[in-house]
Design a protein around this motif. Sequence first.
Motif, PDB file in Angstrom:
ATOM      1  N   VAL A 272      -3.173  11.840   6.224  1.00 35.42           N
ATOM      2  CA  VAL A 272      -2.326  11.483   5.091  1.00 35.42           C
ATOM      3  C   VAL A 272      -0.999  10.900   5.601  1.00 35.42           C
ATOM      4  O   VAL A 272      -0.506   9.904   5.067  1.00 35.42           O
ATOM      5  N   ALA A 273      -0.452  11.488   6.629  1.00 34.34           N
ATOM      6  CA  ALA A 273       0.789  10.974   7.212  1.00 34.34           C
ATOM      7  C   ALA A 273       0.614   9.526   7.656  1.00 34.34           C
ATOM      8  O   ALA A 273       1.539   8.711   7.529  1.00 34.34           O
ATOM      9  N   ARG A 274      -0.554   9.200   8.149  1.00 34.65           N
ATOM     10  CA  ARG A 274      -0.830   7.831   8.609  1.00 34.65           C
ATOM     11  C   ARG A 274      -0.751   6.833   7.458  1.00 34.65           C
ATOM     12  O   ARG A 274      -0.223   5.732   7.613  1.00 34.65           O
ATOM     13  N   VAL A 275      -1.249   7.203   6.289  1.00 32.58           N
ATOM     14  CA  VAL A 275      -1.172   6.327   5.117  1.00 32.58           C
ATOM     15  C   VAL A 275       0.287   6.073   4.752  1.00 32.58           C
ATOM     16  O   VAL A 275       0.680   4.937   4.476  1.00 32.58           O
ATOM     17  N   PHE A 276       1.097   7.123   4.778  1.00 32.77           N
ATOM     18  CA  PHE A 276       2.520   6.978   4.477  1.00 32.77           C
ATOM     19  C   PHE A 276       3.195   6.092   5.522  1.00 32.77           C
ATOM     20  O   PHE A 276       4.037   5.268   5.189  1.00 32.77           O
ATOM     21  N   GLU A 277       2.820   6.262   6.779  1.00 29.36           N
ATOM     22  CA  GLU A 277       3.409   5.473   7.858  1.00 29.36           C
ATOM     23  C   GLU A 277       3.019   4.000   7.750  1.00 29.36           C
ATOM     24  O   GLU A 277       3.874   3.112   7.851  1.00 29.36           O
ATOM     25  N   ILE A 278       1.746   3.723   7.537  1.00 25.04           N
ATOM     26  CA  ILE A 278       1.254   2.336   7.458  1.00 25.04           C
ATOM     27  C   ILE A 278       1.916   1.587   6.309  1.00 25.04           C
ATOM     28  O   ILE A 278       2.273   0.416   6.445  1.00 25.04           O
ATOM     29  N   THR A 279       2.093   2.259   5.181  1.00 24.52           N
ATOM     30  CA  THR A 279       2.671   1.602   4.011  1.00 24.52           C
ATOM     31  C   THR A 279       4.198   1.567   4.042  1.00 24.52           C
ATOM     32  O   THR A 279       4.816   0.897   3.222  1.00 24.52           O
ATOM     33  N   GLY A 280       4.801   2.321   4.946  1.00 24.40           N
ATOM     34  CA  GLY A 280       6.253   2.374   5.037  1.00 24.40           C
ATOM     35  C   GLY A 280       6.890   3.332   4.046  1.00 24.40           C
ATOM     36  O   GLY A 280       8.109   3.467   3.995  1.00 24.40           O
ATOM     37  N   VAL A 281       6.073   4.014   3.275  1.00 26.22           N
ATOM     38  CA  VAL A 281       6.580   4.923   2.250  1.00 26.22           C
ATOM     39  C   VAL A 281       7.263   6.136   2.870  1.00 26.22           C
ATOM     40  O   VAL A 281       8.167   6.721   2.265  1.00 26.22           O
ATOM     41  N   ASP A 282       6.885   6.499   4.075  1.00 25.01           N
ATOM     42  CA  ASP A 282       7.509   7.658   4.725  1.00 25.01           C
ATOM     43  C   ASP A 282       9.015   7.471   4.904  1.00 25.01           C
ATOM     44  O   ASP A 282       9.760   8.436   4.971  1.00 25.01           O
ATOM     45  N   ALA A 283       9.467   6.234   4.918  1.00 23.06           N
ATOM     46  CA  ALA A 283      10.891   5.957   5.118  1.00 23.06           C
ATOM     47  C   ALA A 283      11.744   6.286   3.887  1.00 23.06           C
ATOM     48  O   ALA A 283      12.954   6.448   4.010  1.00 23.06           O
TER      49      ALA A 283
END
Length: 122
Positions: A97-108
């Motif tokens: 799940v963290a990877r999806v956030f990272e790929i989309t830039g949403v984690d920022a």
Amino acid sequence: MDRGTVGSAQSGRLLVEVRQEGTSAVVTPAGELDHYTADLLREPLEEFLGRGFSRLVVDCSQLEFCDSTGLNVLLGARLKAEAAGGGVHLAAMLPVVARVFEITGVDAVFTVHDTLDAALVE
């Protein structure tokens, strides 16, 4: 600190548990967050916001999948929480799940914590 579940909803692939811890609303989605299950997460987030909680903590430790619909639910809650002077804190994301956030830039745009305990520290 009371960590008892005060509410839950389930629909096939997703179970959402909700509770209050201090001034935080804690929402724990377990399973798959997608187009078909997104309302199960959206509804308690909006309910907590409507009750005056501006600090939302999403315990992602049991979230196995999140698609763009799930991301949009979280982003919408974030905008409303920030408008009320708070925010959405994500805790204990599984690597997939963290990877999806990272790929989309949403984690920022979210405050991300390694553990639920860390997210609950105000």
